[in-house]
Design an enzyme around this catalytic site. Structure first.
Site, PDB file in Angstrom:
ATOM      1  N   ALA A   1      37.785  29.264  39.690  1.00  0.00           N
ATOM      2  CA  ALA A   1      37.584  28.615  38.377  1.00  0.00           C
ATOM      3  C   ALA A   1      36.247  29.194  37.914  1.00  0.00           C
ATOM      4  O   ALA A   1      35.959  28.832  36.505  1.00  0.00           O
ATOM      5  CB  ALA A   1      37.681  27.010  38.235  1.00  0.00           C
TER       6      ALA A   1
ATOM      7  N   TYR B   1      45.364  45.371  49.184  1.00  0.00           N
ATOM      8  CA  TYR B   1      45.372  44.643  47.780  1.00  0.00           C
ATOM      9  C   TYR B   1      46.704  44.527  47.498  1.00  0.00           C
ATOM     10  O   TYR B   1      47.298  43.354  47.159  1.00  0.00           O
ATOM     11  CB  TYR B   1      44.442  45.166  46.720  1.00  0.00           C
ATOM     12  CG  TYR B   1      44.504  44.246  45.603  1.00  0.00           C
ATOM     13  CD1 TYR B   1      44.100  43.043  45.488  1.00  0.00           C
ATOM     14  CD2 TYR B   1      45.222  44.945  44.375  1.00  0.00           C
ATOM     15  CE1 TYR B   1      44.279  42.319  44.273  1.00  0.00           C
ATOM     16  CE2 TYR B   1      45.564  44.169  43.334  1.00  0.00           C
ATOM     17  CZ  TYR B   1      44.878  42.931  43.277  1.00  0.00           C
ATOM     18  OH  TYR B   1      45.222  42.283  41.900  1.00  0.00           O
TER      19      TYR B   1
ATOM     20  N   GLY C   1      48.591  42.984  34.684  1.00  0.00           N
ATOM     21  CA  GLY C   1      48.498  44.646  34.961  1.00  0.00           C
ATOM     22  C   GLY C   1      46.842  44.728  34.638  1.00  0.00           C
ATOM     23  O   GLY C   1      46.191  43.758  35.076  1.00  0.00           O
TER      24      GLY C   1
END
Length: 256
Positions: free
Chosen positions: A17, A157, A188
């Site tokens: 956060a 990843y 994206g």
């Protein structure tokens, strides 16, 4: 209601956060009538965020999702304080490096697996029993289009985000009949600290990725997260794939 929130707002837990999608989501949810428990490693950034949105609506706690003990202690804290959450946003995640698989750093791969996979599943496992018990709740995972579309240097990843996509679907299968919703958000190209982290702090290299483009913003993704969570409880958004208009599908590569 717990001592930390003296109102009847719904409660969301948001990981990662302190910046990017996570920070924007905290701001979005608080502004729209939610309480938020914001989790991240950087305590100073969390404190700044809490001051910005209001202490009465945002409780912050330093937590590294790579540390399972910290996750378990947080779950125990919620139980001890009688805090019943309505939403878990598994946002914490990162990419490190853009080298081909034969040149990638082993440590980078390890951190991505620990954060993007282990951190997400351990946080989910720790908070899910409470939701199942009350037959109510929503888990929103932050995936990526990299989990669907392969690109050079994406190796671990992309694989980690493919895991998130499949884990989200399997959660839906496991939780059928419980009333719990599960959503996978797949962004994206988005301009946050993502590329700075990926290139190990090289701001100039990170900036070059977005030069001349209009990528997604953190606020764009926070909007999709909030929309998914704000729909009626009988509506479940399984997945959302989001690209900026300037981005599209890569042609299949042929080497001659």
């Amino acid at each position: 209601m717990s001592y930390m929130f003296e109102n009847n707002r719904k409660i969301a837990v948001i990981t990662g956060a302190s910046s990017g999608f996570g920070r924007a989501s905290v701001i979005k949810f608080v502004a729209n009538g939610w309480n938020v428990i914001a989790l991240a490693r950087r305590a100073e950034k969390l404190s700044e965020l809490q001051q910005e949105v209001g202490e009465q609506y945002c409780y912050v706690k330093q937590l590294d999702v790579c540390e399972q003990q910290q996750i378990d202690e947080f779950a125990q804290f919620l139980d001890q304080q009688g805090i019943s959450i309505d939403l878990l946003v598994n946002n914490a995640g990162l990419a490190l490096g853009l080298e081909s698989a034969d040149k990638a750093l082993h440590d980078d791969w390890q951190v991505m697996v620990d954060t993007n996979i282990k951190g997400l599943i351990f946080m989910t496992r720790a908070l899910l029993p409470q939701m199942v018990e009350k037959k109510k709740g929503h888990i929103i995972n932050l995936g990526s289009i990299a989990g669907t579309y392969a690109y050079p240097g994406g190796n671990t990843y992309g694989a980690s985000k493919a895991f998130v996509a499949q884990f989200s679907l399997n959660l839906r299968a496991d939780l059928a009949g419980t009333g719990i919703r599960v959503t996978n958000i797949e962004p994206g190209l988005a301009e946050t600290e993502f590329s700075v982290v990926r290139f190990h702090g090289d701001q100039e290299k990170a900036d070059s990725i977005y030069q001349g483009l209009e990528p997604l913003s953190a606020e764009d993704i926070a909007e999709s997260i909030f929309w998914s969570a704000s729909l009626p409880s009988h509506v479940n958004i399984n997945r959302i794939e989001i690209m900026p208009t300037c981005q599209s599908f890569s042609p299949l590569n042929i080497s001659r």
